[in-house]
Design a protein around this motif. Structure first.
Motif, PDB file in Angstrom:
ATOM      1  N   UNK A   1       4.925   5.044   1.438  1.00 31.85           N
ATOM      2  CA  UNK A   1       5.481   4.519   0.184  1.00 31.85           C
ATOM      3  C   UNK A   1       5.492   2.994   0.190  1.00 31.85           C
ATOM      4  N   UNK A   2       5.883   2.397   1.314  1.00 33.97           N
ATOM      5  CA  UNK A   2       5.921   0.933   1.407  1.00 33.97           C
ATOM      6  C   UNK A   2       4.519   0.340   1.300  1.00 33.97           C
ATOM      7  N   UNK A   3       3.553   0.972   1.967  1.00 34.36           N
ATOM      8  CA  UNK A   3       2.187   0.473   1.901  1.00 34.36           C
ATOM      9  C   UNK A   3       1.605   0.619   0.494  1.00 34.36           C
ATOM     10  N   UNK A   4       1.956   1.699  -0.192  1.00 32.19           N
ATOM     11  CA  UNK A   4       1.498   1.855  -1.565  1.00 32.19           C
ATOM     12  C   UNK A   4       2.082   0.769  -2.458  1.00 32.19           C
TER      13      UNK A   4
ATOM     14  N   UNK B   1      -7.941  -8.445  -0.981  1.00 33.21           N
ATOM     15  CA  UNK B   1      -8.617  -7.373  -1.703  1.00 33.21           C
ATOM     16  C   UNK B   1      -9.274  -6.366  -0.768  1.00 33.21           C
ATOM     17  N   UNK B   2      -9.717  -6.815   0.405  1.00 36.21           N
ATOM     18  CA  UNK B   2     -10.448  -5.919   1.301  1.00 36.21           C
ATOM     19  C   UNK B   2      -9.575  -4.816   1.889  1.00 36.21           C
ATOM     20  N   UNK B   3      -8.263  -5.021   1.892  1.00 31.79           N
ATOM     21  CA  UNK B   3      -7.393  -4.021   2.504  1.00 31.79           C
ATOM     22  C   UNK B   3      -6.981  -2.920   1.531  1.00 31.79           C
ATOM     23  N   UNK B   4      -7.095  -3.175   0.222  1.00 28.61           N
ATOM     24  CA  UNK B   4      -6.620  -2.205  -0.770  1.00 28.61           C
ATOM     25  C   UNK B   4      -7.317  -0.846  -0.633  1.00 28.61           C
TER      26      UNK B   4
ATOM     27  N   UNK C   1      -3.557   6.567   2.502  1.00 30.28           N
ATOM     28  CA  UNK C   1      -2.545   7.326   1.769  1.00 30.28           C
ATOM     29  C   UNK C   1      -3.113   8.677   1.333  1.00 30.28           C
ATOM     30  N   UNK C   2      -4.337   8.661   0.800  1.00 27.79           N
ATOM     31  CA  UNK C   2      -4.977   9.907   0.368  1.00 27.79           C
ATOM     32  C   UNK C   2      -5.167  10.859   1.536  1.00 27.79           C
TER      33      UNK C   2
ATOM     34  N   UNK D   1      -1.553  17.000   4.533  1.00 28.89           N
ATOM     35  CA  UNK D   1      -0.290  17.730   4.557  1.00 28.89           C
ATOM     36  C   UNK D   1       0.687  17.226   5.595  1.00 28.89           C
ATOM     37  N   UNK D   2       0.534  15.957   5.991  1.00 27.70           N
ATOM     38  CA  UNK D   2       1.405  15.410   7.028  1.00 27.70           C
ATOM     39  C   UNK D   2       2.713  14.861   6.482  1.00 27.70           C
TER      40      UNK D   2
END
Length: 264
Positions: free
Chosen positions: A49-52, A187-190, A197-198, A204-205
């Motif tokens: 969630x934080x990374x998103x 931008x390269x990390x997005x 995340x996907x 299912x983790x």
């Protein structure tokens, strides 16, 4: 996890994702200070969630750039926007390979290894110190540069190595324009964040309980807002060659972490 812990960790993630001080290293230090019980079984979900949130703040700051990149891809014309998208893709290769082949080994490093965090923060400090003294040029990021910067991003998977610090420093040391280096770094990390995340969702983790909703929401907001501030601030700092201050900070925190690891 209570609300205060989620706010603290959210702000830490939002600031350190963009500022060159290592978000992963600071989250490990934050967990050590707050105690193991502050980030229980929902740790992975909270981290995702934080990374998103920080990925979303990047999308907001660079919305015009991203729009142009998407437009260039859809037109499929070999213009600057499509070339930039290809460079982003090239930069992802090292991190994807390392992440897939050594996922378990990397995850084992994120288990309160404060000594490693301290040592890697010293490495980050050295990179920032060198980058701040590099001559600024007008050179754009080349395709070869993109791959080398991608290697830096892969190395930055280690807790304590700042991803933004390593990639921006590498880009600047390669002779790229500082503002363009910061833009490319953010931008390269997005795609990597969204891809991870996907993967976690499809694998299912992630586990969710209704009681997690408020801490997750508060943490998301804290990371998003602080991310907007840090991203904007960092672009200005790189342009003005102010990375030495962060080099000193990383060196101090790194030494404190090393001392803490031997005394705790």
């Amino acid at each position: 996890m209570d609300i205060i812990d989620s706010i603290i960790l959210g702000i830490i993630q939002g600031l350190t994702e963009f500022l060159p001080v290592s978000s992963s290293g600071h989250l490990e230090l934050g967990k050590a200070i707050l105690g193991d019980n502050s980030v229980p079984k929902e740790s992975l979900l909270f981290t995702v969630v934080l990374h998103f949130a920080t990925a979303l703040s990047t999308l907001v700051i660079f919305r015009k750039d991203i729009y142009n990149i998407i437009k260039g891809i859809l037109k499929f014309q070999w213009n600057d926007d499509l070339q930039f998208a290809v460079k982003i893709g090239i930069s992802m290769i090292p991190a994807v390979i390392i992440g897939l082949l050594f996922e378990e080994e990397l995850e084992s490093l994120f288990s309160g290894n404060i000594l490693l965090v301290g040592l890697m923060l010293l490495v980050t400090a050295a990179l920032l110190f060198l980058a701040d003294r590099a001559k600024d040029t007008q050179k754009p990021v080349s395709f070869a540069n993109a791959f080398v910067i991608g290697i830096s991003q892969a190395i930055a998977m280690l807790p304590g190595i700042s991803r933004s610090g390593a990639t921006i420093s590498t880009s600047v040391l390669l002779g790229n324009d500082k503002t363009k280096a910061a833009r490319f770094s953010f931008l390269m990390v997005v795609p990597l964040i969204l891809g991870k995340i996907a993967k976690d969702i499809l694998g299912g983790e992630l586990t969710y309980e209704a009681t997690n909703f408020m801490p997750l929401t508060i943490g998301f907001i804290a990371a998003f807002v602080s991310g907007l501030f840090a991203c904007t601030w960092m672009i200005s700092l790189v342009r003005k060659s102010k990375l030495t201050y962060f080099a000193v900070y990383c060196a101090i925190v790194g030494l404190i972490a090393i001392i803490y690891s031997f005394t705790s």
